[in-house]
Design a protein around this motif. Sequence first.
Motif, PDB file in Angstrom:
ATOM      1  N   GLY A   1       0.831  -1.192   0.000  1.00 15.85           N
ATOM      2  CA  GLY A   1       0.000   0.000   0.000  1.00 15.85           C
ATOM      3  C   GLY A   1       0.868   1.245   0.000  1.00 15.85           C
ATOM      4  N   ALA A   2       0.239   2.389  -0.162  1.00 19.49           N
ATOM      5  CA  ALA A   2       0.974   3.647  -0.181  1.00 19.49           C
ATOM      6  C   ALA A   2       0.068   4.776   0.285  1.00 19.49           C
ATOM      7  N   THR A   3       0.686   5.847   0.774  1.00 17.40           N
ATOM      8  CA  THR A   3      -0.073   7.032   1.141  1.00 17.40           C
ATOM      9  C   THR A   3      -0.312   7.888  -0.106  1.00 17.40           C
ATOM     10  N   ARG A   4      -1.192   8.846   0.017  1.00 19.05           N
ATOM     11  CA  ARG A   4      -1.451   9.731  -1.125  1.00 19.05           C
ATOM     12  C   ARG A   4      -0.197  10.535  -1.478  1.00 19.05           C
ATOM     13  N   ALA A   5       0.569  10.913  -0.459  1.00 14.48           N
ATOM     14  CA  ALA A   5       1.793  11.667  -0.719  1.00 14.48           C
ATOM     15  C   ALA A   5       2.763  10.858  -1.574  1.00 14.48           C
TER      16      ALA A   5
ATOM     17  N   GLY B   1      -6.516   5.057   1.989  1.00 18.68           N
ATOM     18  CA  GLY B   1      -6.973   6.271   2.648  1.00 18.68           C
ATOM     19  C   GLY B   1      -8.372   6.661   2.258  1.00 18.68           C
ATOM     20  N   GLN B   2      -8.773   7.827   2.675  1.00 20.28           N
ATOM     21  CA  GLN B   2     -10.132   8.310   2.443  1.00 20.28           C
ATOM     22  C   GLN B   2     -10.464   8.368   0.958  1.00 20.28           C
TER      23      GLN B   2
ATOM     24  N   GLN C   1      -6.558  11.656   6.586  1.00 22.84           N
ATOM     25  CA  GLN C   1      -7.113  11.050   5.373  1.00 22.84           C
ATOM     26  C   GLN C   1      -6.581   9.635   5.184  1.00 22.84           C
ATOM     27  N   HIS C   2      -5.329   9.397   5.563  1.00 23.52           N
ATOM     28  CA  HIS C   2      -4.758   8.053   5.451  1.00 23.52           C
ATOM     29  C   HIS C   2      -5.293   7.147   6.558  1.00 23.52           C
ATOM     30  N   ILE C   3      -5.333   7.673   7.772  1.00 20.43           N
ATOM     31  CA  ILE C   3      -5.808   6.874   8.908  1.00 20.43           C
ATOM     32  C   ILE C   3      -7.247   6.418   8.691  1.00 20.43           C
TER      33      ILE C   3
END
Length: 354
Positions: free
Chosen positions: A266-270, A284-285, A305-307
């Motif tokens: 997985g990955a964060t939006r950043a 995320g969201q 947003q990720h949490i």
Amino acid sequence: MAIGTMLSAFRKLSNTSRITPFRSLSTLVLAEHEGGLIKNSSLSAVEAAKSLGGDNSISLLLAGSGHSLKEAAEHAASSHPSVSQVLIADSDKFTYPLAEPWAKLVHLVQQSGGYSHIIAASGSFGKNILPRAAALLDISPITDVTKISGSNLFIRPIYAGNALSTVRYTGSSPCMLSIRATSFPVASETADLKSNGASIDQVDLSTLDEDESVAKSTYVKLSAQISERPDLGNARIVVTGGRGVKSAENFKMIDKLAEKIGAAVGATRAAVDAGFVPNDLQVGQTGKIVAPELYMAFGVSGAIQHIAGMRDSKVIVAVNKDADAPIFQVADYGLVGDLFDVIPELLEKLPEKK
């Protein structure tokens, strides 16, 4: 005086309608299939339908064309003991799950079946179809439901998951829901049960061609990465990298760790916005909602947003150089350290997946 009396009567009628559940329950589940099998997220939608009440007739709606649809229908008929009927729409118009023909299909089936509820999983499939179908039926859908407290009482997250809202549906039938599949897992004992087999019936599509909106969109292509790794939405273990990974080249460490322990990546939006990985890995969201047994976050700061997309994970492990990173507030285990030291050590000491 007459107006006051009328308004008083209207208020009483309105208040009564707010607390009166549906008299009879019948649910239509919009099912997604691939390779002749019903997706787990659609089975979670069946689990959600069970929560509406004990005396609930559940029908699965499948659409597609050719042999794969037939295989999916046979699988659906015995996939869950609560399914009483499988409806199939066999047409070239449903070769690909476009919103226009699917929404019209839902409208047709609802007109003939008169269901009290329509449910779909809150993935790209459901999010694409439900709004348009709701507009055709002139109703307001309730989205991202995480708990069902009654036939017209639902709980859904708001403010990026920082609060829970209880919603009572008071509109006209049907009540349309999208549910978070991670909140309605299919119990292992239920998955092992073999049902007697639900009936399989064809949907009459004779009036579908009369609607010009069905042909307003066309399928262009599907771009997907072929991987042997578990699907991100259903994986038992997820390894996620954030902005702290710093580059696409460094993200290969996340890939190696995931491969070694049999996890999804997985990955964060950043990380996605920086071009480290494709956006289908975003958690995320505005990405995918996951709830694995183990969630490992490396270089993830913990933006709300990720949490919102991973807070329901059973165990959360976070590694970050910043001791004040918000991710540590939701983590079960946290390590303040450099991921470029931690991951190589993990790769060295962890056993290979069995």
